[in-house]
Write an enzyme that holds these catalytic residues in place. Structure first.
Site, short mmCIF file in Angstrom:
data_model
loop_
_atom_site.label_atom_id
_atom_site.label_comp_id
_atom_site.label_asym_id
_atom_site.label_seq_id
_atom_site.Cartn_x
_atom_site.Cartn_y
_atom_site.Cartn_z
CB SER A 208 -0.97 -0.05 1.18
OG SER A 208 -1.96 0.93 1.09
CG ASP A 381 -7.07 -3.66 -2.04
OD1 ASP A 381 -7.54 -2.69 -1.39
OD2 ASP A 381 -5.87 -3.95 -2.05
CG HIS A 412 -5.68 -2.54 1.49
ND1 HIS A 412 -5.11 -2.31 0.26
CD2 HIS A 412 -5.01 -1.72 2.36
CE1 HIS A 412 -4.15 -1.41 0.36
NE2 HIS A 412 -4.06 -1.05 1.63
#
Length: 437
Positions: A208, A381, A412
């Protein structure tokens, strides 16, 4: 489209804003300037009061990252580096796996050194890569595979809340976004790893925001392409305008919200102090009647979660995450959502002109990333939406792996904590890295 009342979301956002408590005490400046490899620092210790409370939860709930590593029988080191603008950053190292230990202390990898740097996501820390069993946590899996594993921490999180001049009590301490992570923090940490290991080229893994920092860094320091053999992006984040997580509803009003919070003196988001960790871990325990609140906050920020995370381990996760950051870091992501551009922080026309030479913030180019890139993404996600990941991959010059994680409900944060992440992400990730060695 999912609708969440703005008033309810505002309450959640303000609940995430931490206090401006004094920083956890760590080693003196002399030790920070001259770190001793192999020493274990007391910095950012999360040891909490209440032996009975500790015994009621998982025994790892209040351990620091070095303690989590040692509890599993791995060697652990703490390193510090000072960024060019004075932030004292703490890194954690697993120099080898358990089977490479000689007499339980010295690492012997047969002379082969493969170095990997792993960078965490928003509101996360180095702990996220060692908060699971050794056969499930990425840091341990890579150490056992023969890697010298380095885990970074960006300025402002629980492990990097120190500065050579500024205090976290001062607003100036928090005047940063992920621009500064990329411009100052990451190059300093990577250079330190190269100096300590003697290895000029290493592998990089980001989850991320850990990918965001990498992408932006190459705009400021394109020569660092020469330091990286290959980069892996788990749930990569550059473009975000398709993000489905409910907190995205704030994006159109981000500048108004930011000014309001600044006027109220809220500079830090989710300070993970001892009181916060105690409350979060207790509230998120399997038997807690307040556990639904943890699920709600997680949903608002990251979207739906799967059933792949061990529920008994949730108190450990919520005792470490969120790990704290600057308000401006969150603001920056909301600006990217609102603008539909992968761009620098928007300070407003006057300060933009002073900092960037233009009234609008510059747009980053993904074309500056020259190293081979492997991408792992998932359909469920809600942060790194598949449409945004596709746009990011299309603009990267050298994507050599673009892999969808098979389970359709993989989320996620499953990239970090899911019990099946090894089979669907980590094993193919290491096969990808091996193809470049």
């Amino acid at each position: 489209m999912l609708f969440i009342p703005y008033q309810g979301m505002a309450v959640i956002l303000l609940a995430l804003v931490g206090s401006t408590a004094s920083p956890t005490q760590g080693p003196p400046p002399s030790e920070l300037r001259h770190p001793s490899a192999g020493s274990i620092s007391a910095t950012a210790s999360l040891n909490l009061q209440g032996r009975q409370r500790r015994e009621a939860l998982h025994p790892h709930t209040f351990l620091t990252t070095p303690e989590l590593i040692q509890a599993r029988g791995y060697p652990s080191e703490v390193h510090h580096v000072i960024s060019p603008d004075g932030y004292i950053l703490q890194m954690h190292r697993i120099p080898c796996g358990r089977r490479h230990l000689v007499n339980g202390r010295r690492c012997d990898t047969g002379g082969r050194r493969r170095v990997v740097f792993i960078q965490h996501c928003l509101l996360c820390s180095s702990a996220d890569f060692v908060m699971n069993d050794p056969d499930q946590a990425l840091g341990f899996i890579m150490a056992d595979a023969g890697y010298d594993v380095w885990l970074g921490n960006t300025r402002g999180n629980v492990y990097s809340r120190r500065h050579i001049h500024l205090s976290p009590k001062e607003p100036e301490f928090w005047d940063f976004s992920w621009d500064e992570f990329a411009k100052y923090d990451m190059p300093a940490m990577l250079q330190h790893v190269r100096e300590i290991t003697g290895v000029p080229i290493l592998d990089y893994i980001g989850h991320s925001m850990g990918t965001t920092i990498f992408f932006v860094m190459m705009n400021y320091h394109p020569h660092i392409n020469n330091w990286i053999r290959v980069m892996v992006g788990m749930a990569p984040v550059a473009y975000m305008h398709n993000k489905r997580a409910p907190i995205s509803a704030f994006a159109p009003f981000v500048n108004i919200i930011d000014r309001f919070l600044e006027d109220k003196g809220f500079n830090e988001i989710a300070n993970s102090n001892s009181g916060f960790s105690t409350l979060a871990s207790a509230a998120c325990a399997p038997t807690s009647i307040l556990r639904f609140i943890c699920s709600l906050i997680h949903f608002l920020i990251d979207g739906p979660s799967s059933d792949y995370v061990d529920k008994d381990y949730l108190p450990v996760i919520f005792a470490h995450t969120p790990a704290g950051t600057s308000r401006r870091v969150v603001t920056h992501f909301l600006q990217v959502i609102a603008s539909e551009q992968f761009q620098a922080y928007d300070h407003g026309p006057k300060r933009n002109l002073k900092m960037y030479g233009s009234v609008a913030p510059p747009v980053y180019s993904l074309g500056n990333i020259k190293v081979p890139v492997g991408i792992f993404w998932s359909e469920n996600d809600w942060v790194a939406d598949p449409r945004d990941v596709y746009q990011t991959a299309a603009e990267l010059p050298n994507v050599t792996l673009y892999q969808r994680v098979p389970p359709r409900d993989f989320s996620h944060t499953d990239f970090l904590w899911a019990e099946n992440a090894r089979w669907f992400v980590y094993n193919p990730l290491m096969e990808f890295l091996d193809s470049y060695h």
